[in-house]
Design an enzyme around this catalytic site. Structure first.
Site, PDB file in Angstrom:
ATOM      1  CG  ASP A  19     -52.184  18.853 -16.497  1.00  0.00           C
ATOM      2  OD1 ASP A  19     -53.134  18.671 -17.301  1.00  0.00           O
ATOM      3  OD2 ASP A  19     -51.655  17.940 -15.853  1.00  0.00           O
ATOM      4  CG  HIS A  36     -59.514  22.076 -23.496  1.00  0.00           C
ATOM      5  ND1 HIS A  36     -58.455  21.785 -22.666  1.00  0.00           N
ATOM      6  CD2 HIS A  36     -59.993  20.878 -23.931  1.00  0.00           C
ATOM      7  CE1 HIS A  36     -58.291  20.463 -22.617  1.00  0.00           C
ATOM      8  NE2 HIS A  36     -59.214  19.893 -23.368  1.00  0.00           N
ATOM      9  CG  LEU A 130     -43.317  37.672 -23.134  1.00  0.00           C
ATOM     10  CD1 LEU A 130     -42.540  37.260 -21.884  1.00  0.00           C
ATOM     11  CD2 LEU A 130     -44.822  37.531 -22.884  1.00  0.00           C
TER      12      LEU A 130
HETATM   13  C1  IPE Z   1     -49.152  17.902 -20.530  1.00  0.00           C
HETATM   14  O1  IPE Z   1     -50.366  17.619 -19.921  1.00  0.00           O
HETATM   15  C2  IPE Z   1     -49.380  18.600 -21.840  1.00  0.00           C
HETATM   16  C3  IPE Z   1     -49.911  19.944 -21.754  1.00  0.00           C
HETATM   17  C4  IPE Z   1     -50.169  20.616 -20.656  1.00  0.00           C
HETATM   18  C5  IPE Z   1     -50.145  20.594 -23.011  1.00  0.00           C
HETATM   19  P1  IPE Z   1     -51.073  16.197 -20.054  1.00  0.00           P
HETATM   20  O2  IPE Z   1     -52.331  16.292 -19.286  1.00  0.00           O
HETATM   21  O3  IPE Z   1     -51.157  15.821 -21.476  1.00  0.00           O
HETATM   22  O4  IPE Z   1     -50.016  15.242 -19.339  1.00  0.00           O
HETATM   23  P2  IPE Z   1     -50.210  13.802 -18.693  1.00  0.00           P
HETATM   24  O5  IPE Z   1     -50.837  12.935 -19.744  1.00  0.00           O
HETATM   25  O6  IPE Z   1     -51.094  13.956 -17.518  1.00  0.00           O
HETATM   26  O7  IPE Z   1     -48.829  13.384 -18.306  1.00  0.00           O
HETATM   27  C1  IPE Z   2     -54.350  20.653 -20.088  1.00  0.00           C
HETATM   28  O1  IPE Z   2     -55.492  20.189 -19.457  1.00  0.00           O
HETATM   29  C2  IPE Z   2     -54.586  21.001 -21.529  1.00  0.00           C
HETATM   30  C3  IPE Z   2     -53.958  20.063 -22.479  1.00  0.00           C
HETATM   31  C4  IPE Z   2     -53.262  19.024 -22.160  1.00  0.00           C
HETATM   32  C5  IPE Z   2     -54.141  20.340 -23.883  1.00  0.00           C
HETATM   33  P1  IPE Z   2     -55.958  18.669 -19.527  1.00  0.00           P
HETATM   34  O2  IPE Z   2     -56.862  18.512 -20.680  1.00  0.00           O
HETATM   35  O3  IPE Z   2     -54.796  17.755 -19.513  1.00  0.00           O
HETATM   36  O4  IPE Z   2     -56.771  18.556 -18.170  1.00  0.00           O
HETATM   37  P2  IPE Z   2     -56.825  17.324 -17.178  1.00  0.00           P
HETATM   38  O5  IPE Z   2     -55.419  16.933 -16.859  1.00  0.00           O
HETATM   39  O6  IPE Z   2     -57.566  16.236 -17.884  1.00  0.00           O
HETATM   40  O7  IPE Z   2     -57.553  17.855 -15.983  1.00  0.00           O
HETATM   41 MG    MG Z   3     -53.747  16.837 -18.048  1.00  0.00          MG
END
Ligand code: IPE
Ligand code: IPE
Ligand code: MG
Length: 244
Positions: A19, A36, A130
């Site tokens: 995240d 990303h 792995l």
């Molecule tokens: C969880 O992250 C999903 C992934 C890392 C793929 P999100 O960014 O979607 O989660 P919330 O919305 O903050 O809970």
């Molecule tokens: C995690 O990063 C990737 C996915 C959930 C696909 P985020 O896109 O949730 O990044 P933040 O939480 O907005 O910083």
């Molecule tokens: Mg996120």
């Protein structure tokens, strides 16, 4: 290359909620997609580290069943990156002896992605390094509901005695069937929640929340996380060894 970590104290299964890509990009005044892209580089580095130290199981949360709620452009960018990653990195993954598995709901992703997933799984089926699992269009509640549905159907059709339903039987109907439960779940970016990740499987996982944003999570941070895990005392409901 064993690094600072001795194999004996390694968790068998590490799962990571990757995240913070969006915040990483925002800090640099870049579009979220750039975060990303940087996140994929971190995936590559952590997969290399995991194979280098001989980790048995690594599961990465790449896209949740709730992430479809994001703007179409971002969802499209994430799907594009998934395609690119599989296209560019699969040879190295094969060379490193990793076995790929994707857990999640395959019916909603586009046909070509579904084919790529199947191809990657087929290509790495014989590998015994792995176990590299990507949670993609994955939601823990959906997964448990699907298992319950399957067991209920078997019971309704007289193929299953409901009295024989045990946690082990439920586990065997989850996407993760055959994998050990995660010992360590890491979430980056400072958020302290599971966001529907491996709900059943993480019953006794050690949780580690780190502030680092996913694109900045590197080999050293990963080794630090494993080191912190080795300091944890796991009890599984029993008494600590010194007392028992
Ligand atoms: C969880 O992250 C999903 C992934 C890392 C793929 P999100 O960014 O979607 O989660 P919330 O919305 O903050 O809970
Ligand atoms: C995690 O990063 C990737 C996915 C959930 C696909 P985020 O896109 O949730 O990044 P933040 O939480 O907005 O910083
Ligand atoms: Mg996120």
């Amino acid at each position: 290359m064993a690094g600072a970590q001795s194999t004996s104290s390694l968790p068998r299964h590490v799962a990571i909620i990757m995240d913070g890509n969006g915040r990483w990009a925002r800090k640099r005044h870049l579009p979220r997609q750039a975060g990303h892209v940087a996140g994929v580089n971190a995936v590559r580095e952590i997969v290399r580290a995991a194979t280098d130290i001989g980790l048995e199981n690594l599961t990465l949360f790449a896209f949740s069943s709730e992430n479809w709620k994001r703007p179409a452009m971002e969802v499209g960018a994430l799907m594009g990156l998934f395609r690119l990653y599989f296209r560019n990195d699969m040879d190295e993954i094969v060379e490193r002896g990793a076995r790929v598995r994707i857990i999640g709901n395959r019916s909603r992703v586009e046909q070509d992605i579904r084919q790529m997933i199947e191809e990657a799984e087929r290509r790495t089926l014989g590998n015994n390094g792995l176990n590299l699992t990507f949670a993609f269009d994955y939601g823990g509640q959906e997964e448990i509901a699907a298992a319950a549905r399957e067991l209920a159907r078997a019971a309704a059709e007289g193929r299953l005695d409901p009295e024989t339903i045990t946690p082990e039987l439920v586990s065997s109907r989850l996407f993760t069937s055959g994998l050990p439960e995660p010992d360590l779940v890491i979430r980056t970016s400072g958020e302290r929640r599971l966001s529907n990740f491996l709900l059943w499987q993480s019953a006794y996982a050690e949780l580690l929340f780190v502030d680092t944003l996913w694109p900045d999570f590197d080999r050293k941070e990963f080794m630090d996380a494993l080191e912190q895990f080795s300091q944890r005392e796991r009890r599984f409901g029993a008494l600590p060894e010194a007392v028992a």
